[in-house]
Write a protein that holds these residues in place. Structure first.
Motif, PDB file in Angstrom:
ATOM      1  N   HIS A   1       0.758  -1.209  -0.029  1.00 31.46           N
ATOM      2  CA  HIS A   1       0.183   0.000  -0.092  1.00 31.46           C
ATOM      3  C   HIS A   1       0.863   1.205   0.060  1.00 31.46           C
ATOM      4  CE1 HIS A   1      -4.120  -1.532   0.331  1.00 31.46           C
ATOM      5  NE2 HIS A   1      -3.528  -2.348   0.964  1.00 31.46           N
ATOM      6  N   GLY A   2       2.268   1.081  -0.244  1.00 30.05           N
ATOM      7  CA  GLY A   2       3.029   2.295  -0.491  1.00 30.05           C
ATOM      8  C   GLY A   2       3.683   2.720   0.769  1.00 30.05           C
ATOM      9  N   GLU A   3       3.623   1.998   2.030  1.00 29.54           N
ATOM     10  CA  GLU A   3       4.121   2.531   2.976  1.00 29.54           C
ATOM     11  C   GLU A   3       5.654   2.283   3.149  1.00 29.54           C
ATOM     12  OE1 GLU A   3       2.765   4.317   5.259  1.00 29.54           O
ATOM     13  OE2 GLU A   3       0.628   3.855   4.953  1.00 29.54           O
ATOM     14  N   SER A   4       6.457   3.206   4.036  1.00 28.84           N
ATOM     15  CA  SER A   4       7.826   2.823   4.006  1.00 28.84           C
ATOM     16  C   SER A   4       8.056   1.575   4.781  1.00 28.84           C
ATOM     17  CB  SER A   4       8.328   3.814   4.885  1.00 28.84           C
ATOM     18  OG  SER A   4       8.106   3.998   6.035  1.00 28.84           O
ATOM     19  N   GLU A   5       9.458   1.035   4.390  1.00 29.65           N
ATOM     20  CA  GLU A   5       9.620  -0.101   5.417  1.00 29.65           C
ATOM     21  C   GLU A   5       9.523   0.140   7.032  1.00 29.65           C
ATOM     22  OE1 GLU A   5      10.825  -3.556   6.787  1.00 29.65           O
ATOM     23  OE2 GLU A   5      10.615  -3.147   4.413  1.00 29.65           O
ATOM     24  N   ARG A   6       9.956   1.307   7.347  1.00 30.35           N
ATOM     25  CA  ARG A   6       9.766   1.645   8.723  1.00 30.35           C
ATOM     26  C   ARG A   6       8.294   1.759   9.336  1.00 30.35           C
ATOM     27  NH1 ARG A   6      13.095   4.465  12.641  1.00 30.35           N
ATOM     28  NH2 ARG A   6      11.466   5.226  14.275  1.00 30.35           N
ATOM     29  N   ARG A   7       7.403   2.197   8.354  1.00 35.22           N
ATOM     30  CA  ARG A   7       5.868   2.102   8.890  1.00 35.22           C
ATOM     31  C   ARG A   7       5.226   0.874   8.857  1.00 35.22           C
ATOM     32  NH1 ARG A   7       3.263   7.659   8.697  1.00 35.22           N
ATOM     33  NH2 ARG A   7       1.280   6.222   8.646  1.00 35.22           N
ATOM     34  N   ALA A   8       5.931  -0.129   7.688  1.00 38.62           N
ATOM     35  CA  ALA A   8       5.282  -1.263   7.376  1.00 38.62           C
ATOM     36  C   ALA A   8       5.660  -2.283   9.051  1.00 38.62           C
ATOM     37  CB  ALA A   8       5.869  -1.941   6.101  1.00 38.62           C
TER      38      ALA A   8
END
Length: 60
Positions: free
Chosen positions: A12-19
């Motif tokens: 869904h386009g989140e960054s690695e950190r947010r994922a």
């Protein structure tokens, strides 16, 4: 479940950190008595283990 949440967030386009953070949140929902630090460690280990199990792509 942790890995699925992580992958879904990335798709869904989140960054690695947010994922990663989403996966930690999912772990805490499933295990509410766990500390945040413990959840972070478990999620990190699970994601690393899953990524290590993926086949590597050989480049010329």
């Amino acid at each position: 479940m942790v890995y699925r949440v992580h992958q879904l967030a990335l798709r869904h386009g989140e960054s690695e950190r947010r994922a990663w953070r989403a996966a930690v949140g999912a772990y805490l929902e499933r295990h509410p008595s766990a500390s945040v630090t413990m959840a972070e460690r478990v999620v990190t280990c699970l994601i690393r283990q899953r990524l290590d199990d993926l086949p590597t792509i050989k480049t010329a």
